[in-house]
Design a protein around this motif. Structure first.
Motif, PDB file in Angstrom:
ATOM      1  N   VAL A  15       5.006   8.394   0.127  1.00  0.00           N
ATOM      2  CA  VAL A  15       4.552   7.785  -1.118  1.00  0.00           C
ATOM      3  C   VAL A  15       4.383   8.872  -2.163  1.00  0.00           C
ATOM      4  O   VAL A  15       3.846   9.953  -1.865  1.00  0.00           O
ATOM      5  CB  VAL A  15       3.221   7.046  -0.897  1.00  0.00           C
ATOM      6  CG1 VAL A  15       2.678   6.497  -2.203  1.00  0.00           C
ATOM      7  CG2 VAL A  15       3.413   5.921   0.103  1.00  0.00           C
ATOM      8  N   ARG A  41       3.005  -1.188   0.297  1.00  0.00           N
ATOM      9  CA  ARG A  41       3.938  -0.412  -0.520  1.00  0.00           C
ATOM     10  C   ARG A  41       4.761  -1.332  -1.424  1.00  0.00           C
ATOM     11  O   ARG A  41       4.979  -1.036  -2.607  1.00  0.00           O
ATOM     12  CB  ARG A  41       4.856   0.424   0.384  1.00  0.00           C
ATOM     13  CG  ARG A  41       4.138   1.556   1.091  1.00  0.00           C
ATOM     14  CD  ARG A  41       5.052   2.284   2.061  1.00  0.00           C
ATOM     15  NE  ARG A  41       6.075   3.063   1.371  1.00  0.00           N
ATOM     16  CZ  ARG A  41       6.407   4.313   1.692  1.00  0.00           C
ATOM     17  NH1 ARG A  41       5.788   4.925   2.690  1.00  0.00           N
ATOM     18  NH2 ARG A  41       7.345   4.938   1.026  1.00  0.00           N
ATOM     19  N   THR A  90       8.117   4.439  -3.872  1.00  0.00           N
ATOM     20  CA  THR A  90       7.124   3.731  -3.064  1.00  0.00           C
ATOM     21  C   THR A  90       7.789   2.727  -2.142  1.00  0.00           C
ATOM     22  O   THR A  90       7.399   2.571  -0.979  1.00  0.00           O
ATOM     23  CB  THR A  90       6.108   3.020  -3.979  1.00  0.00           C
ATOM     24  OG1 THR A  90       5.460   3.994  -4.799  1.00  0.00           O
ATOM     25  CG2 THR A  90       5.065   2.280  -3.167  1.00  0.00           C
TER      26      THR A  90
END
Length: 564
Positions: A274, A186, A268
């Motif tokens: 997400v 991420r 994110t």
């Protein structure tokens, strides 16, 4: 056009900067990861030793605890293997130092062993691209152990303490996977989105390279993470958008929305789900190519990695002159320190080893930073020393605070972090018993000045003409990758996986070309560099990348979307 007209004549000795080396940068977006990890990994064994009344053994557990500084940018599957390898490497170097210390009390011999270890650690860390903090931690630990009183029969027990502390460090660095399995992926994706947004906002040579490198690093992180999960699939789609924005900006299009990319990056990086953006054109083909590359990586063997390591350290490698600088500089610094009356000149060795970066200019920067940070650090040590001598818990607490502060500050500038590293290193000596403050401070200042001066002279004296050769090879690799991508584009119906592999190969070669160019540009005693060829190759490569993205459907051609 002849090769001579394509080369830019440059002075053999380049101007060395002063103010830029000391300028503060923005802190890393993940500085707290290694900071918290090393505090926890150090606190556990320190408190156990305190409970048993054996704080004199802290140096041996510290060797394992400091392994918690490594691998924080890697996905957890690779991090587990990397940190385990770091612990093993630390154990081997530490064992060599302890055995050497137990077999001889000759300072000259111990300096030679320390210089050899420092050079080997530098070469291996550069070849494997282990990342920060690189070889310096290994050299600090092994050099200090060389000058610690030791008996051969004690070595196995001391190494057992290192293994135990290394196991704690491994658990600390890998443990967060139980809470946030895709955390490194991420963060890498968020960096790519932010870099693409910066390039879309302000197109330029530097922002383009930064965006290409960030997107490339994002894909490498996802490919190294293992089998895809729903979160990783979403991250792959976001990277496709970042790649599309990069290609659009390279074509002169202004259709990419930087604010949207930044918003996705913020979501994110956060702990929530997400973001799920609408699929960019060509996303299905892109992900098909990613799956094909992931499958190819799974079928690859570890023998390929070993071959890559041997190539990086083989004859003609540009890393070998840097290792030679480390060997010569560390040995000379140690011997000069010994000649001036320092009984345990390990800090001169560590200071010299810490200077050696990719080229002379960067080594000069590090010499300034190290010297300033160490001199300020001894003042901090003098201020806190009375507090640490009030009791063992105060000593443990101060060491942990300086561990945290070093990692919190060092990403802003090395000299700032060194202000915390220096008192921490000096306080470790106090675990074995109190020493005269004036002697500790005097030896540290003298070793710092000697290590920085002698180490820098070695960097200037030992040439690295192979840096230009690396640039030539990177140019040739970029030309081949661009030709391969152009050939793939020319095919009537190229498979999506072939297009994706060609584009990723070209992106990687462009990143390597820019890194090789920056390294060669800061090196002394270098033949003229083909700067015009490098610029032309980069421009042609980025145009080919944009054409590949257009062919894959990631972006709409400028004549269709109205871009100028």
């Amino acid at each position: 056009m002849s090769d001579t007209t394509m080369r830019t004549r440059q002075p053999s000795v380049r101007r060395l900067p002063l103010a830029p080396a000391l300028r503060l940068a923005r802190p890393s977006d993940m500085w707290f990861k290694p900071a918290l990890s090393v505090v926890v990994a150090s606190a556990v064994p320190n408190l156990v030793l305190f409970a048993f009344g054996r704080l004199d053994l802290v140096m041996y557990t510290m060797a394992g605890s400091l392994c918690a500084l490594y691998g924080h940018s890697l996905p957890y599957a690779r991090r587990a293997r990397t940190v385990a390898a770091v612990v093993l490497g630390m154990l081997v170097g530490f064992a060599i130092s302890l055995v050497a210390a137990s077999l001889t009390d000759s300072t000259a011999v111990l300096i030679a062993v320390g210089a050899l270890l420092a050079a080997g650690q530098k070469a291996l860390c550069d070849a494997t691209r282990i990342g920060p903090p690189g070889h310096v931690i290994f050299t600090f630990v092994t050099s200090a152990a060389l000058f610690a009183p030791q008996h051969l029969g004690q070595v196995p027990g001391h190494l057992a303490l290192t293994v135990a502390a290394g196991a704690v460090a491994w658990l600390v660095t890998v443990g967060p996977a139980l809470i946030r399995r895709e955390g490194p992926e991420r963060r890498a994706t968020a960096r790519a989105l932010n870099a693409a947004a910066a390039y879309a906002t302000d197109p330029g040579h530097r922002t383009r390279h930064a965006a290409a490198a960030a997107v490339h690093a994002g894909w490498q992180t996802l490919l190294a993470a293992g089998r895809p999960t729903p979160v990783r699939r979403a991250l792959e789609r976001l990277l496709v958008h970042a790649e599309a924005a990069l290609a659009e900006a390279a074509l002169g299009s202004r259709t990419a929305d930087p604010d949207r990319l930044r918003a996705w990056a913020e979501q994110t990086r956060a702990r929530g789900p997400v973001p799920t953006p609408p699929p960019a054109p060509g996303t299905a083909e892109e992900l098909f190519g990613i799956d094909a590359e992931r499958a190819a990586r799974r079928t690859g063997s570890r023998r390929d990695a070993r071959r890559a390591l041997l190539r990086a350290l083989g004859p003609g490698s540009p890393l070998l002159p840097i290792a030679a600088r480390t060997l010569i500089g560390c040995a000379l610094a140690g011997y000069v320190s010994m000649a001036l009356g320092v009984g345990r000149p390990y800090w001169a060795i560590v200071t010299a080893a810490s200077l050696y970066q990719a080229n002379v200019t960067l080594s000069w920067n590090r010499a300034l930073q190290r010297t300033l940070g160490n001199l300020l650090g001894v003042l901090v040590f003098a201020a806190v020393l009375p507090v640490t001598r009030t009791g063992p818990l105060a000593l443990i607490g101060c060491c942990l605070v300086f561990n945290f502060a070093a990692e919190a500050l060092i990403t802003r500038n090395y000299w700032l972090g060194s202000i915390a590293v220096t008192p921490m290193a000096l306080l470790v000596i106090e675990f074995g018993g109190t020493h005269p403050a004036g002697e500790l401070i005097g030896d540290r200042v003298l070793d710092t000045v000697i290590g920085a001066a002698v180490g820098l002279l070695a960097a200037m004296a030992v040439t690295n003409r192979r840096a230009a050769g690396r640039l030539e090879r990177a140019l040739a690799a970029t030309d081949r990758a661009r030709a391969h991508a152009a050939k793939t584009l020319a095919a009537p119906a190229p498979p999506p996986a072939a297009l994706d592999a060609a584009r990723r190969r070209l992106t990687g070669s462009l990143v390597e070309l820019r890194e090789a160019g920056d390294t060669a540009a800061g090196e002394w005693w270098q033949r003229a560099l083909p700067e015009e060829r490098v610029l032309a190759a980069e421009q042609a490569g980025h145009r080919t990348l944009a054409a590949t993205a257009t062919r894959q459907g990631l972006i709409v051609p400028a004549q269709e979307n109205g871009a100028v």
